[in-house]
Design a protein around this motif. Sequence first.
Motif, PDB file in Angstrom:
ATOM      1  N   ASP A  27       0.843  -1.200   0.000  1.00  0.00           N
ATOM      2  CA  ASP A  27       0.000   0.000   0.000  1.00  0.00           C
ATOM      3  C   ASP A  27       0.875   1.245   0.000  1.00  0.00           C
ATOM      4  O   ASP A  27       2.087   1.152  -0.206  1.00  0.00           O
ATOM      5  CB  ASP A  27      -0.991  -0.008   1.179  1.00  0.00           C
ATOM      6  CG  ASP A  27      -0.307  -0.155   2.524  1.00  0.00           C
ATOM      7  OD1 ASP A  27       0.871   0.193   2.662  1.00  0.00           O
ATOM      8  OD2 ASP A  27      -0.972  -0.616   3.466  1.00  0.00           O
ATOM      9  N   GLU A  28       0.283   2.410   0.242  1.00  0.00           N
ATOM     10  CA  GLU A  28       1.026   3.669   0.197  1.00  0.00           C
ATOM     11  C   GLU A  28       2.157   3.722   1.218  1.00  0.00           C
ATOM     12  O   GLU A  28       3.146   4.419   1.028  1.00  0.00           O
ATOM     13  CB  GLU A  28       0.084   4.860   0.455  1.00  0.00           C
ATOM     14  CG  GLU A  28      -1.032   5.016  -0.541  1.00  0.00           C
ATOM     15  CD  GLU A  28      -2.223   4.121  -0.209  1.00  0.00           C
ATOM     16  OE1 GLU A  28      -2.507   3.884   0.987  1.00  0.00           O
ATOM     17  OE2 GLU A  28      -2.856   3.634  -1.151  1.00  0.00           O
ATOM     18  N   ASP A  29       2.014   2.994   2.315  1.00  0.00           N
ATOM     19  CA  ASP A  29       3.029   2.990   3.369  1.00  0.00           C
ATOM     20  C   ASP A  29       4.168   2.025   3.070  1.00  0.00           C
ATOM     21  O   ASP A  29       5.133   1.960   3.824  1.00  0.00           O
ATOM     22  CB  ASP A  29       2.403   2.612   4.718  1.00  0.00           C
ATOM     23  CG  ASP A  29       1.376   3.634   5.177  1.00  0.00           C
ATOM     24  OD1 ASP A  29       1.519   4.822   4.808  1.00  0.00           O
ATOM     25  OD2 ASP A  29       0.449   3.242   5.889  1.00  0.00           O
ATOM     26  N   GLY A  30       4.056   1.243   2.020  1.00  0.00           N
ATOM     27  CA  GLY A  30       5.092   0.289   1.670  1.00  0.00           C
ATOM     28  C   GLY A  30       4.575  -1.135   1.683  1.00  0.00           C
ATOM     29  O   GLY A  30       3.386  -1.384   1.516  1.00  0.00           O
ATOM     30  N   VAL A  31       5.475  -2.057   1.923  1.00  0.00           N
ATOM     31  CA  VAL A  31       5.150  -3.479   1.929  1.00  0.00           C
ATOM     32  C   VAL A  31       5.114  -3.953   3.375  1.00  0.00           C
ATOM     33  O   VAL A  31       6.016  -3.675   4.151  1.00  0.00           O
ATOM     34  CB  VAL A  31       6.196  -4.288   1.133  1.00  0.00           C
ATOM     35  CG1 VAL A  31       5.861  -5.766   1.153  1.00  0.00           C
ATOM     36  CG2 VAL A  31       6.292  -3.773  -0.289  1.00  0.00           C
TER      37      VAL A  31
END
Length: 79
Positions: free
Chosen positions: A62-66
């Motif tokens: 997602d936008e925050d990473g994996v």
Amino acid sequence: MLVRGLAGAAPTDPTAPIPVPRSRPRDVADPEPELLRLAARHAGQVVTVRFTRAGCTVHRHDEDGVRLLAEALDLRELG
């Protein structure tokens, strides 16, 4: 004894591959039902499943990473 065994195992031709011990393949269940269940649980999200000899991992992107969601020896254990 060991020296004779090693000498016999190594090929004399330097271009020949060296034989390595191998394990038998494991019986693996069809992953499709579990993948469909996982996809339904995370509808609309990007999720990856990685299969290795040690088991499998599930990650959400997602936008925050994996982010690691789960690890198991088998996909069926994630249910």
